[in-house]
Design a protein around this motif. Structure first.
Motif, short mmCIF file in Angstrom:
data_model
loop_
_atom_site.label_atom_id
_atom_site.label_comp_id
_atom_site.label_asym_id
_atom_site.label_seq_id
_atom_site.Cartn_x
_atom_site.Cartn_y
_atom_site.Cartn_z
N CYS A 171 0.82 -1.21 0.00
CA CYS A 171 0.00 0.00 0.00
C CYS A 171 0.86 1.26 0.00
O CYS A 171 2.05 1.23 0.30
N GLN A 172 0.20 2.37 -0.31
CA GLN A 172 0.86 3.67 -0.28
C GLN A 172 -0.01 4.66 0.48
O GLN A 172 -1.22 4.46 0.65
N VAL A 173 0.62 5.75 0.93
CA VAL A 173 -0.12 6.82 1.58
C VAL A 173 -1.18 7.35 0.61
O VAL A 173 -0.94 7.50 -0.59
N ASN A 174 -2.38 7.61 1.14
CA ASN A 174 -3.56 8.11 0.41
C ASN A 174 -4.30 7.02 -0.35
O ASN A 174 -5.30 7.32 -1.02
N ASP A 175 -3.84 5.77 -0.27
CA ASP A 175 -4.64 4.66 -0.77
C ASP A 175 -5.78 4.40 0.21
O ASP A 175 -5.72 4.75 1.38
N CYS A 176 -6.83 3.75 -0.31
CA CYS A 176 -7.89 3.24 0.55
C CYS A 176 -7.87 1.71 0.50
O CYS A 176 -7.29 1.11 -0.41
N CYS B 22 -8.77 5.86 -3.68
CA CYS B 22 -9.97 6.12 -2.87
C CYS B 22 -11.20 6.46 -3.71
O CYS B 22 -12.33 6.37 -3.21
N SER B 23 -10.99 6.83 -4.98
CA SER B 23 -12.14 7.10 -5.86
C SER B 23 -12.74 5.82 -6.42
O SER B 23 -13.83 5.83 -6.98
N ALA C 258 -13.42 0.81 -2.78
CA ALA C 258 -12.93 1.37 -1.51
C ALA C 258 -14.06 1.58 -0.51
O ALA C 258 -13.81 1.75 0.68
N THR C 259 -15.31 1.59 -0.99
CA THR C 259 -16.45 1.85 -0.12
C THR C 259 -17.11 0.54 0.28
O THR C 259 -17.45 -0.28 -0.57
N LYS D 39 -15.33 4.06 4.31
CA LYS D 39 -14.10 3.80 3.59
C LYS D 39 -12.93 4.16 4.51
O LYS D 39 -13.05 5.05 5.37
N VAL D 40 -11.82 3.45 4.36
CA VAL D 40 -10.65 3.64 5.23
C VAL D 40 -9.45 4.02 4.38
O VAL D 40 -9.05 3.29 3.48
#
Length: 338
Positions: free
Chosen positions: A56-61, A72-73, A77-78, A89-90
């Motif tokens: 994972c990376q920062v700003n991923d969901c 996250c879009s 993710a929801t 969503k996280v």
């Protein structure tokens, strides 16, 4: 009639406003609970797969259904609960070798609420890392090749005052007292009743104290979790791995053999175990002897109800003795990894 209708109209409006207010409060609380559910689900996912966040990376969901990270879009993710009551969503907000922080957003109706949470990453133990006891004392660890296997030993003697359950070895109320003359005859001592010596060469324990009241070979005793009091066989495996090729070193001896093993275990030897001469406490519970030229270690292997198979090292002759040692002596403890 107009007056009556107007009155009814006002009453209905107030009633509907109250419904909207209560529904809004419920939806707001539900969105908060949804956010919390997202945090808990992320923790459960990590518990089941402690390498999950490596991809994972920062700003991923988090895509919980696919156990992956997504933009996250992405609709994946929801998460919507099975009864269609709420969504969440996280998002990963920070990520480093020590852990991650998460931002979970819960949705219900027109409301959304945010909760922040974190995860700590625990690196699996590898021999060579330090290990800590319940008092947070640190010990180096040493890996030693034994035949086709590997032993992992503590690189210094145990010094803890506490049993694994947090109670004091010597029975007093916590916090556990430093070594002093009133500890004579109890389960733990420091040389000459000086606590500083325990931080120098380790503590002395009676066999029952070291074993924490347990019986049987290889029990944890007072060692840290996933460590144990070495057995007679484990001591012999160590000796065998360090002896010279033609040197006599018998598993059932009651004599001073395995001379090279003794030298390699002692301070400055090749093993890295760095055993220093510390002496021990006599069976009278108050006399400390031989601090300059001798040290003794317990094994968890009993020889009888009153004696166990211990290891005694002498600085002067360099031999490593396998002896029946009275359990009421207080001697040193080295733990070995399970």
């Amino acid at each position: 009639i107009v007056v009556v209708l107007t009155t009814i109209s006002i009453g209905v409006t107030l009633y509907l406003n109250n419904i909207d207010a209560n529904r809004g409060k419920d939806d707001s609380n539900q969105s908060l609970q949804a956010a919390q559910a997202g945090i808990e689900k992320a923790r459960a996912l990590f518990k089941g797969n402690d390498e999950f966040f490596l991809g994972c990376q920062v700003n991923d969901c988090i895509n919980f259904s696919g156990s992956t990270c997504v933009d996250c879009s992405n609709s994946a993710a929801t998460v919507t609960d099975s009864q269609q009551r709420y969504r969440y969503k996280v998002k990963i907000t920070t990520l480093n070798p020590d852990g991650a922080t998460l931002q979970s957003t819960g949705y219900k109706g027109l409301y959304n609420r945010v909760i922040n949470g974190g995860l700590s990453f625990y690196k699996p133990f590898s021999c060579g890392d330090e290990v800590k006891d319940g008092e947070n004392n640190s010990y180096p660890t040493i890996s030693i090749e034994v035949g086709g296997d590997t032993q992992c030993w503590m690189g210094s003697n145990l010094k803890t005052k506490e049993n694994p359950d947090g109670t004091c070895i010597n029975g007093e109320a916590t916090p556990c007292a430093d070594a002093n003359g009133s500890e004579d005859g109890k389960g733990r001592s420091c040389r000459d009743n000086d606590e500083s010596s325990c931080y120098d060469v380790g503590a002395f324990y009676t066999w029952n104290a070291a074993m924490n009241g347990s019986e049987g070979e290889g029990v944890r005793g007072i060692c840290p979790a996933d460590w144990h009091i070495p057995t007679d066989d484990e001591w012999f495996a160590l000796e065998s791995s360090l002896k010279e090729e033609k040197e006599h070193c018998d598993a059932s001896r009651y004599s001073g053999e395995c001379k090279n093993a003794s030298l390699e275990i002692q301070e400055g030897g090749s093993s890295g175990l760095e055993v220093r001469m510390s002496g021990y406490r006599e069976t009278d519970g108050s006399s400390f002897v031989n601090s300059k030229f001798e040290t003794v270690f317990w094994s968890s292997s009993e020889q009888s109800k009153t004696h166990t198979n211990a290891r005694r090292l002498l600085k002067d002759d360099g031999d490593m003795y396998r002896e029946h040692f009275d359990k009421t002596y207080a001697v040193s403890v080295r733990c070995i990894k399970d």
